[in-house]
Scaffold this motif. Structure first.
Motif, mmCIF file in Angstrom:
data_model
loop_
_atom_site.group_PDB
_atom_site.id
_atom_site.type_symbol
_atom_site.label_atom_id
_atom_site.label_comp_id
_atom_site.label_asym_id
_atom_site.label_seq_id
_atom_site.Cartn_x
_atom_site.Cartn_y
_atom_site.Cartn_z
ATOM 1 N N ARG A 182 -10.977 4.736 -6.823
ATOM 2 C CA ARG A 182 -9.899 3.655 -7.050
ATOM 3 C C ARG A 182 -9.635 3.165 -5.661
ATOM 4 O O ARG A 182 -9.189 3.689 -4.917
ATOM 5 C CB ARG A 182 -8.845 3.841 -7.677
ATOM 6 C CG ARG A 182 -8.980 4.471 -9.208
ATOM 7 C CD ARG A 182 -7.814 4.870 -9.656
ATOM 8 N NE ARG A 182 -7.901 5.620 -11.158
ATOM 9 C CZ ARG A 182 -7.880 6.839 -11.460
ATOM 10 N NH1 ARG A 182 -7.435 7.622 -10.198
ATOM 11 N NH2 ARG A 182 -7.849 7.351 -12.507
ATOM 12 N N ARG A 183 -9.454 1.767 -5.580
ATOM 13 C CA ARG A 183 -9.121 1.113 -4.111
ATOM 14 C C ARG A 183 -7.687 0.700 -4.405
ATOM 15 O O ARG A 183 -7.278 -0.066 -5.319
ATOM 16 C CB ARG A 183 -10.094 0.015 -4.016
ATOM 17 C CG ARG A 183 -11.349 0.558 -3.742
ATOM 18 C CD ARG A 183 -12.395 -0.067 -2.624
ATOM 19 N NE ARG A 183 -12.788 -1.365 -3.133
ATOM 20 C CZ ARG A 183 -13.135 -2.332 -2.394
ATOM 21 N NH1 ARG A 183 -13.166 -2.252 -0.984
ATOM 22 N NH2 ARG A 183 -13.791 -3.583 -2.734
ATOM 23 N N VAL A 184 -7.053 0.550 -3.216
ATOM 24 C CA VAL A 184 -5.617 0.099 -3.268
ATOM 25 C C VAL A 184 -5.366 -0.588 -1.868
ATOM 26 O O VAL A 184 -5.492 -0.050 -0.877
ATOM 27 C CB VAL A 184 -4.668 1.324 -3.549
ATOM 28 C CG1 VAL A 184 -4.856 2.470 -2.745
ATOM 29 C CG2 VAL A 184 -3.170 0.987 -3.763
ATOM 30 N N THR A 185 -4.385 -1.278 -1.926
ATOM 31 C CA THR A 185 -4.096 -2.015 -0.697
ATOM 32 C C THR A 185 -2.700 -1.040 -0.065
ATOM 33 O O THR A 185 -2.024 -0.904 -0.618
ATOM 34 C CB THR A 185 -3.371 -3.508 -1.173
ATOM 35 O OG1 THR A 185 -4.153 -4.196 -1.740
ATOM 36 C CG2 THR A 185 -2.926 -4.480 0.243
ATOM 37 N N LEU A 186 -3.159 -0.849 1.106
ATOM 38 C CA LEU A 186 -2.314 0.124 1.787
ATOM 39 C C LEU A 186 -2.038 -0.356 3.238
ATOM 40 O O LEU A 186 -2.294 0.327 4.327
ATOM 41 C CB LEU A 186 -3.050 1.366 1.965
ATOM 42 C CG LEU A 186 -2.423 2.391 1.204
ATOM 43 C CD1 LEU A 186 -3.200 3.713 1.550
ATOM 44 C CD2 LEU A 186 -1.005 2.926 1.393
ATOM 45 N N GLN A 187 -1.767 -1.716 3.239
ATOM 46 C CA GLN A 187 -1.328 -2.555 4.549
ATOM 47 C C GLN A 187 -0.138 -1.833 5.285
ATOM 48 O O GLN A 187 0.643 -1.297 4.559
ATOM 49 C CB GLN A 187 -1.267 -3.732 4.397
ATOM 50 C CG GLN A 187 -1.909 -4.814 5.378
ATOM 51 C CD GLN A 187 -2.266 -6.039 4.614
ATOM 52 O OE1 GLN A 187 -1.870 -6.190 3.460
ATOM 53 N NE2 GLN A 187 -3.276 -6.935 5.359
ATOM 54 N N ARG A 188 -0.251 -1.717 6.595
ATOM 55 C CA ARG A 188 0.980 -1.645 7.329
ATOM 56 C C ARG A 188 2.146 -2.339 6.945
ATOM 57 O O ARG A 188 1.782 -3.649 6.805
ATOM 58 C CB ARG A 188 0.919 -1.419 8.781
ATOM 59 C CG ARG A 188 1.894 -0.975 9.645
ATOM 60 C CD ARG A 188 1.514 -1.369 11.004
ATOM 61 N NE ARG A 188 2.677 -1.636 11.937
ATOM 62 C CZ ARG A 188 2.903 -0.399 13.022
ATOM 63 N NH1 ARG A 188 2.197 0.437 12.813
ATOM 64 N NH2 ARG A 188 4.156 -0.571 13.416
ATOM 65 N N ARG A 189 3.210 -1.715 6.845
ATOM 66 C CA ARG A 189 4.365 -2.494 5.961
ATOM 67 C C ARG A 189 5.281 -3.396 7.269
ATOM 68 O O ARG A 189 5.011 -3.045 8.229
ATOM 69 C CB ARG A 189 5.398 -1.902 5.531
ATOM 70 C CG ARG A 189 4.635 -1.077 4.200
ATOM 71 C CD ARG A 189 5.754 -0.118 3.602
ATOM 72 N NE ARG A 189 6.925 -0.820 3.025
ATOM 73 C CZ ARG A 189 7.843 -0.018 2.568
ATOM 74 N NH1 ARG A 189 8.302 1.291 3.143
ATOM 75 N NH2 ARG A 189 8.742 -0.626 1.995
ATOM 76 N N SER A 190 5.635 -4.759 6.740
ATOM 77 C CA SER A 190 6.248 -5.416 7.841
ATOM 78 C C SER A 190 7.428 -4.979 8.292
ATOM 79 O O SER A 190 8.000 -4.140 7.350
ATOM 80 C CB SER A 190 6.353 -6.873 7.298
ATOM 81 O OG SER A 190 7.405 -6.874 6.375
ATOM 82 N N LEU A 191 8.082 -5.225 9.295
ATOM 83 C CA LEU A 191 9.341 -4.917 10.072
ATOM 84 C C LEU A 191 10.170 -5.237 9.015
ATOM 85 O O LEU A 191 11.178 -4.129 8.579
ATOM 86 C CB LEU A 191 9.455 -5.375 11.282
ATOM 87 C CG LEU A 191 10.421 -4.638 12.351
ATOM 88 C CD1 LEU A 191 10.121 -3.168 12.373
ATOM 89 C CD2 LEU A 191 10.501 -5.329 13.680
ATOM 90 N N SER A 192 10.355 -6.282 8.582
ATOM 91 C CA SER A 192 11.399 -6.543 7.655
ATOM 92 C C SER A 192 11.572 -5.703 6.312
ATOM 93 O O SER A 192 12.336 -5.487 5.544
ATOM 94 C CB SER A 192 11.617 -8.118 7.297
ATOM 95 O OG SER A 192 10.295 -8.588 6.507
ATOM 96 N N ASP A 193 10.257 -5.536 5.876
ATOM 97 C CA ASP A 193 10.101 -4.752 4.621
ATOM 98 C C ASP A 193 10.723 -3.428 4.818
ATOM 99 O O ASP A 193 11.502 -2.802 4.027
ATOM 100 C CB ASP A 193 8.579 -4.649 4.378
ATOM 101 C CG ASP A 193 8.085 -4.657 2.984
ATOM 102 O OD1 ASP A 193 9.277 -4.975 2.156
ATOM 103 O OD2 ASP A 193 7.119 -4.035 2.558
ATOM 104 N N CYS A 194 10.183 -2.753 5.876
ATOM 105 C CA CYS A 194 10.736 -1.591 6.339
ATOM 106 C C CYS A 194 12.168 -1.438 6.373
ATOM 107 O O CYS A 194 13.051 -0.623 5.805
ATOM 108 C CB CYS A 194 10.147 -0.960 7.441
ATOM 109 S SG CYS A 194 8.485 -0.525 7.527
#
Lengths: 316, 514
Positions: free
Chosen positions: A269-281
């Motif tokens: 299964r594939r999944v989006t695992l992008q590095r999260r943005s600073l504001s998100d964190c």
């Protein structure tokens, strides 16, 4: 609206804030916390303010930015107040101190009159953090201290420092960036077969503090050997493998964007695992203001992680 | 019950102290019937994308559309894409979209078509194999209730409704209206329960997915400040209002014969009443929460005599803001002799010690002054005022207003001294702007509800008993209205017919202007 106040004093800034509130209505009344951002005078300052503004949409806050200007200069305080459209859902007070006013002690005492009454205070060092954030003059004002090991010059050394100097209330964005990884791994173990994990391998960039923390977290949760390897050359965390008798659960992210989850007997299964943005964190950090005990355990768990070139199953 | 490790201790990676970790739904797929409909386009598909964007959907999630359209899989993908681009809350990210789109399937056919449902069953099997949905599937019936029996029957016939293995699940999601009176609601429940057990039925009342509604519980039960005065000793009456500024427009056909009371009061307003009036649950587990809601609903009944405690109206042409709008009977395709009400007000009494003697006024209407939903708790006057009457002429009753939408928040109204040498007291408000800055990023109701459904978390979904109790409360007035009289006309853009105001005026009260 942006109000510039060159060569000013904190009492003048406080007065101006009250005046702006009377003109503009309810500023600062619905704010739930004060966020103190401590930075050096660099180009990234504006970046940090933007992220804080974005995070303030979830957590209306007053943002106090303490910018440490040049030390070799005459004592001087430049202030800037941003409200309304220029400040997201927050109000931003930038205090830029020079000379003696660039010291941490002066910064803390400049922030004191600006803190919202009765509301929690969070400190955030977007770049270099003090060795023991809780003992820093600004850190002492706060309930929660956010650092970012990945933004430091020596990320791994910074992380080790965090581990040995941990005080409840500390947090690091290297940990925040792992939330989705951790959630996916936990969700994978929610599914049958409910077998025990026998060992775990974590691979990632050599100086990725998140990879070390992820390994530390697994070591703190699972009573099995955990190995940290450095095969993936770039892009932070590269892969995690939880070995079980029926076969491993593998979560791999080769390109720092898309991950794939493989389990025995199931399609990949594939999944989006992008590095999260600073504001998100930052939003996630501001959501919880109590000490993060799981993070503390993950820091402590790093001591149990074995390091090596090849994963324990050594398929490569 | 389900594979969703209901016991977190069994998973070594989970820890109740680990509050950061979101609950990601387990492997599963969603099948939407009526995928071409307005709701699906505006709410469901964008909500699915937003969930994916927040990383809360399982890897390998599948979304299957079922409709009577001659579409290919790509056409369907395009429709979802349009819907997501137009209506999603979170920013569009190509990588998220690409992953999600891999799981799109479309099955063309009508509800009568056995072959189509067999194809759907094959599609679902294929998804289990290719995408790893693991036999967990939810069926979202975004279709008129008249079609429920046939779809349920088809799901049962094609074997879609039953799981193959004990740790798999099949769930069904249904939307209001849940029937049009008690008898029909029971019938509908029986039809659905015939195929799906009650714990697999998720009834969507999107109001319960709203943060502000959940906040009622936090406000009441997490604070010391409000609960002591939350009873008949201090509360004079409660007003629950849901006003819409829109008319019927394209929904005219659906609305005829249903009316405001069935459309809004039976579900949304009575649920808000239950949250406002219920006793403190022993815990926040779904069962305990439901027990309290059922208790309070079972103690609720209409205040009598109905002629004096209820009102209904029908909007006529008028100025709605800057726009001249037509009346209900002129709406295209609407029956010009219709007696369907677009405004309804009722008075409820709750027979408990806490609420004895406190009327709960519920009103809803279309083409009212503005779009607003709020709950106003109006308190009694202070028993003794140590002021001259001239000093307190402008002092009203204290009130606590929970603004459900828009501008979510809480307002408290109380008296304050007017600055000056004389002692004069006037009403002022203290405002908590929950919505002011939270709304932008707080999830849509449908996001929350779809995720809860995939997780099998039933707290925010009314069960059959609640639906039936609501109908039991409302049925007498519906019968009375059907038997006699006409709705009173009211001009668009105002706050309803004079008879609506009279409901409160009889006891010397007035509706708050929301």
């Amino acid at each position: 609206m942006i109000v510039d106040m060159p060569a000013t004093s904190t009492s003048q800034v406080s007065k101006k804030l009250v005046q702006l509130r009377e003109q503009g209505g309810v500023l600062a009344l619905g704010r739930v916390l004060t966020l103190v951002v401590v930075t050096d005078d660099t180009t990234s300052t504006e970046n940090a303010i933007e992220s804080a503004n974005a995070a303030s949409r979830q957590h209306p806050c007053r943002v106090i930015v303490l910018v440490r200007g040049a030390r070799q200069a005459a004592a001087r305080l430049d202030a800037q107040i941003r409200v309304g459209g220029d400040a997201g859902a927050s109000e931003v007070i930038v205090l830029r101190g020079y000379g003696p006013q660039a010291s941490a002690e002066a910064g803390a005492s400049m922030a004191v009159p600006m803190l919202l009454p009765d509301a929690p205070v969070v400190a955030w060092w977007p770049n270099t953090a003090p060795a023991v954030p809780a003992h820093d003059p600004v850190g002492q004002l706060t309930h929660r201290r956010i650092t970012d090991a990945a933004a430091e010059k020596h990320p791994l050394r910074a992380l080790e420092q965090r581990a040995s100097n941990y005080v409840p209330g500390d947090s690091d964005l290297a940990w925040t960036r792992l939330t989705l990884w951790r959630a996916l791994l936990a969700a994978a173990l929610d599914q049958p077969p409910y077998e025990d994990v026998t060992s775990a391998d974590v691979d990632g960039e050599a100086d990725s503090p998140s990879t070390d923390l992820l390994a530390g977290w697994l070591a703190s949760r699972l009573p099995v050997p955990v190995k940290r390897t450095k095969i993936g050359a770039a892009g932070g965390v590269h892969s995690v493998r939880l070995n079980r008798p029926s076969g491993p659960i593998e979560l791999i992210r080769p390109d720092a964007k898309i991950g794939s989850l493989t389990q025995p007997g199931q399609p990949q299964r594939r999944v989006t695992l992008q590095r999260r943005s600073l504001s998100d964190c930052l939003s996630e950090e501001l959501r919880r203001l109590e000490p993060d005990e799981v993070y503390a355990e993950a820091l402590a768990g790093m001591a149990r992680v074995r390091r090596g070139r090849v994963p324990s199953g050594s398929r490569r | 019950m389900t594979a969703l490790a209901s016991d977190p201790r069994s998973n070594p990676l989970r820890d109740p102290r680990d509050k950061r970790m979101p609950r990601i739904a387990g492997p599963s797929g969603l099948v939407i019937f009526g995928v071409t409909g307005d709701l699906s386009r505006r709410k469901l598909m964008p909500a699915v994308y937003d969930l994916a964007n927040r990383g809360l959907l399982p890897p390998g999630f599948a979304l299957t559309g079922f409709a009577r359209r001659d579409w290919t899989g790509e056409d369907f993908g395009q429709v979802v894409y349009q819907a997501v681009r137009e209506h999603s809350r979170t920013p569009f990210r190509q990588t998220v979209w690409d992953r999600l789109a891999e799981g799109f399937r479309f099955v063309a056919g009508s509800f009568e078509d056995d072959a189509a449902f067999d194809r759907l069953a094959e599609t679902v099997d294929e998804l289990d194999r290719v995408r790893g949905t693991d036999g967990n599937h939810a069926f979202y019936l975004s279709i008129p209730p008249a079609a429920f029996p046939i779809v349920c029957k088809q799901l049962a016939r094609s074997g879609l409704a039953g799981q193959d293995q004990p740790d798999q699940w099949r769930r069904v999601v249904i939307e209001k209206p849940f029937g049009h009176n008690l008898a029909s609601a029971r019938e509908l429940n029986a039809i659905v329960n015939d195929v799906f057990p009650e714990e697999s039925v998720f009834r969507i009342d999107h109001y319960l997915g709203k943060e502000t509604v959940q906040n009622i519980l936090a406000l009441r039960f997490a604070n010391q400040l409000f609960e002591p005065i939350w009873n008949a000793n201090y509360v004079d009456h409660v007003q629950i209002t849901m006003a819409e500024d829109i008319g019927l427009g394209g929904r005219a056909g659906y609305y005829d014969g249903i009316g405001a009371a069935r459309d809004v009061i039976q579900n949304h307003l009575l649920q808000l009443l239950a949250f406002t009036a219920m006793e403190e649950p022993v815990s926040f587990s779904p069962a305990k929460l439901r027990a309290e809601k059922i208790k309070v609903l079972s103690a609720t009944k209409l205040a009598l005599p109905l002629d004096q405690t209820t009102a209904r109206g029908q909007y006529t042409a008028g100025w709605q803001g800057n726009e001249w709008v037509i009346g209900l009977k002129e709406e295209k395709g609407f029956n010009p002799d219709s007696r369907t009400e677009t405004y309804a007000a009722i008075t409820c009494a709750i027979d408990t010690r806490r609420w004895a003697g406190v009327p709960f006024y519920l009103r809803t209407g279309k083409r009212l002054g503005r779009r607003v939903t709020e709950i106003a708790i109006v308190f009694k006057r202070a028993p003794h005022l140590p002021f001259d009457s001239t000093m307190t002429e402008e002092l009203g009753q204290n009130a606590l207003v929970i603004r459900v939408q828009p501008d979510e928040g809480v307002t408290i109204r109380f008296g304050s001294k007017v600055p000056g040498s004389a002692m004069e007291v006037r009403d002022v408000t203290m405002d908590f702007g929950y919505g002011l800055s939270f709304t932008e990023d707080s999830p849509e109701a449908y996001e929350r509800l779809i995720l809860d459904m995939l997780l099998g978390e039933p707290s925010l979904f009314p069960v059959d008993e609640e639906v039936e109790l609501s109908w039991r409360i409302l049925d007498p007035v519906l019968e009375r209205w059907a038997a006699e009289g006409e709705p009173e006309p009211y001009p668009a853009g105002g706050w309803g017919p004079p008879s609506g105001d009279a409901v409160l005026a009889r006891s010397g009260r007035v509706w708050r202007r929301p």
